[in-house]
Design a protein around this motif. Structure first.
Motif, short mmCIF file in Angstrom:
data_model
loop_
_atom_site.label_atom_id
_atom_site.label_comp_id
_atom_site.label_asym_id
_atom_site.label_seq_id
_atom_site.Cartn_x
_atom_site.Cartn_y
_atom_site.Cartn_z
N ALA A 113 86.83 -31.48 39.84
CA ALA A 113 86.99 -32.23 38.59
C ALA A 113 85.64 -32.78 38.13
O ALA A 113 85.29 -32.67 36.96
CB ALA A 113 88.00 -33.36 38.77
N LEU A 114 84.90 -33.35 39.06
CA LEU A 114 83.58 -33.89 38.73
C LEU A 114 82.63 -32.77 38.30
O LEU A 114 81.87 -32.94 37.34
CB LEU A 114 83.01 -34.64 39.94
N LYS A 115 82.69 -31.64 39.00
CA LYS A 115 81.84 -30.49 38.65
C LYS A 115 82.08 -30.07 37.20
O LYS A 115 81.13 -29.90 36.43
CB LYS A 115 82.16 -29.33 39.61
N TYR A 116 83.34 -29.92 36.82
CA TYR A 116 83.64 -29.48 35.46
C TYR A 116 83.35 -30.57 34.43
O TYR A 116 82.96 -30.27 33.30
CB TYR A 116 85.08 -28.97 35.35
N MET A 117 83.51 -31.83 34.81
CA MET A 117 83.16 -32.92 33.89
C MET A 117 81.66 -32.92 33.64
O MET A 117 81.21 -33.13 32.50
CB MET A 117 83.64 -34.27 34.44
N LYS A 118 80.87 -32.69 34.68
CA LYS A 118 79.41 -32.61 34.51
C LYS A 118 79.03 -31.42 33.63
O LYS A 118 78.14 -31.53 32.79
CB LYS A 118 78.71 -32.52 35.87
N MET A 119 79.71 -30.29 33.86
CA MET A 119 79.45 -29.13 33.01
C MET A 119 79.79 -29.44 31.56
O MET A 119 79.04 -29.08 30.64
CB MET A 119 80.27 -27.93 33.49
N ALA A 120 80.91 -30.10 31.35
CA ALA A 120 81.32 -30.46 29.99
C ALA A 120 80.28 -31.37 29.35
O ALA A 120 79.93 -31.19 28.17
CB ALA A 120 82.68 -31.14 30.01
N GLN A 121 79.77 -32.33 30.11
CA GLN A 121 78.76 -33.24 29.58
C GLN A 121 77.49 -32.48 29.20
O GLN A 121 76.90 -32.73 28.15
CB GLN A 121 78.44 -34.34 30.61
N ALA A 122 77.08 -31.54 30.06
CA ALA A 122 75.88 -30.75 29.77
C ALA A 122 76.08 -29.90 28.51
O ALA A 122 75.19 -29.79 27.67
CB ALA A 122 75.54 -29.86 30.96
N ILE A 123 77.27 -29.31 28.38
CA ILE A 123 77.57 -28.50 27.19
C ILE A 123 77.57 -29.38 25.95
O ILE A 123 77.01 -29.02 24.91
CB ILE A 123 78.93 -27.78 27.36
N ARG A 124 78.20 -30.55 26.06
CA ARG A 124 78.25 -31.49 24.93
C ARG A 124 76.84 -31.88 24.50
O ARG A 124 76.53 -31.92 23.30
CB ARG A 124 79.06 -32.72 25.32
N GLU A 125 75.98 -32.16 25.47
CA GLU A 125 74.60 -32.53 25.15
C GLU A 125 73.85 -31.36 24.52
O GLU A 125 73.07 -31.55 23.60
CB GLU A 125 73.88 -33.01 26.42
N SER A 126 74.11 -30.15 25.01
CA SER A 126 73.44 -28.99 24.43
C SER A 126 73.90 -28.75 23.00
O SER A 126 73.11 -28.41 22.14
CB SER A 126 73.68 -27.76 25.31
N ILE A 127 75.20 -28.95 22.75
CA ILE A 127 75.72 -28.79 21.38
C ILE A 127 75.12 -29.85 20.47
O ILE A 127 74.67 -29.55 19.37
CB ILE A 127 77.26 -28.86 21.37
N SER A 128 75.10 -31.10 20.93
CA SER A 128 74.55 -32.16 20.07
C SER A 128 73.04 -32.01 19.93
O SER A 128 72.48 -32.32 18.89
CB SER A 128 74.91 -33.55 20.61
N GLY A 129 72.38 -31.49 20.98
CA GLY A 129 70.94 -31.24 20.88
C GLY A 129 70.63 -30.19 19.83
O GLY A 129 69.70 -30.33 19.04
N ALA A 130 71.44 -29.12 19.82
CA ALA A 130 71.26 -28.07 18.82
C ALA A 130 71.52 -28.63 17.42
O ALA A 130 70.80 -28.31 16.46
CB ALA A 130 72.19 -26.90 19.11
N ALA A 131 72.52 -29.50 17.31
CA ALA A 131 72.82 -30.11 16.01
C ALA A 131 71.66 -31.01 15.57
O ALA A 131 71.31 -31.04 14.39
CB ALA A 131 74.11 -30.91 16.09
N ASN A 132 71.06 -31.73 16.54
CA ASN A 132 69.92 -32.58 16.20
C ASN A 132 68.72 -31.76 15.74
O ASN A 132 68.01 -32.16 14.83
CB ASN A 132 69.53 -33.45 17.40
N VAL A 133 68.49 -30.61 16.38
CA VAL A 133 67.39 -29.74 15.97
C VAL A 133 67.62 -29.25 14.55
O VAL A 133 66.71 -29.27 13.72
CB VAL A 133 67.24 -28.54 16.95
N LEU A 134 68.87 -28.84 14.27
CA LEU A 134 69.19 -28.38 12.91
C LEU A 134 69.02 -29.51 11.90
O LEU A 134 68.51 -29.30 10.80
CB LEU A 134 70.61 -27.83 12.86
N SER A 135 69.44 -30.70 12.28
CA SER A 135 69.30 -31.85 11.39
C SER A 135 67.83 -32.16 11.13
O SER A 135 67.44 -32.43 10.00
CB SER A 135 70.00 -33.06 12.02
N ALA A 136 67.01 -32.10 12.18
CA ALA A 136 65.57 -32.35 12.02
C ALA A 136 64.93 -31.30 11.13
O ALA A 136 64.09 -31.61 10.28
CB ALA A 136 64.89 -32.38 13.39
N LYS A 137 65.34 -30.04 11.29
CA LYS A 137 64.82 -28.96 10.44
C LYS A 137 65.22 -29.19 8.99
O LYS A 137 64.43 -28.98 8.09
CB LYS A 137 65.33 -27.60 10.92
N ALA A 138 66.45 -29.63 8.78
CA ALA A 138 66.92 -29.89 7.41
C ALA A 138 66.12 -31.01 6.78
O ALA A 138 65.72 -30.92 5.61
CB ALA A 138 68.40 -30.23 7.42
#
Length: 174
Positions: A113-138
């Motif tokens: 459960a912890l393993k998958y929660m950590k994976m989910a957190q990493a994915i969430r951060e990667s998604i929001s990081g990509a969104a932040n990059v797009l926002s900065a580019k805009a």
């Protein structure tokens, strides 16, 4: 509004069938399965949820079985959805299935459960990081556009000054 969701989803499927558009049909099918499941029509819900093996249907199937406390089936479909989400660029599916896996393992295997929660957190951060990059580019593009507009306005002002200066010289010469 489950009844409205079913009504409009069925209309969309009918239109998609008439158009021969499989993409729309596949997009609406999970909605029908989920809605019929909420209404308690399990056999009809499963008919729609088993209409394919693409990732969103696998996630919905896992949720369906989780809600009915059929955890083995829920785990099976959540794992398949996660696997598909990692193989193809489907970060949202990967995130949803990782969260679901974490919830499913919570009571039986806290380490997984912890393993998958950590994976989910990493994915969430990667998604929001990509969104932040797009926002900065805009923002950067917007700033460049404003600078270009200011340069254009400055050039127009210089041209007007030159025209007025030329007219003034012409008037003085006459």
């Amino acid at each position: 509004e489950v009844d409205s969701a079913i009504h409009y989803a069925e209309k969309a499927v009918d239109i998609a069938r008439k158009m021969g558009n499989q993409f729309i049909q596949q997009g609406v099918t999970p909605t029908l399965g989920f809605a019929y499941g909420k209404k308690g029509y399990d056999s009809l819900a499963l008919r729609y949820l088993r209409s394919g093996d693409y990732s969103i249907l696998l996630v919905m199937r896992a949720i369906f079985f989780k809600d009915r406390k059929q955890y083995d089936s829920a785990l099976y479909y959540a794992h398949r959805a996660y696997e598909l989400g990692t193989r193809f660029p489907a970060r949202q599916i990967e995130l949803s299935s990782a969260i679901l896996l974490s919830e499913l393992y919570e009571s039986t295997d806290p380490i997984k459960a912890l393993k998958y929660m950590k994976m989910a957190q990493a994915i969430r951060e990667s998604i929001s990081g990509a969104a932040n990059v797009l926002s900065a580019k805009a923002i950067e593009l917007e700033q460049q556009e404003r600078e270009s507009e200011m340069k254009l306005a400055e050039m127009n002002l210089r041209n007007r000054f030159r025209i007025f200066a030329a007219v003034a010289v012409l008037i003085l010469a006459v």
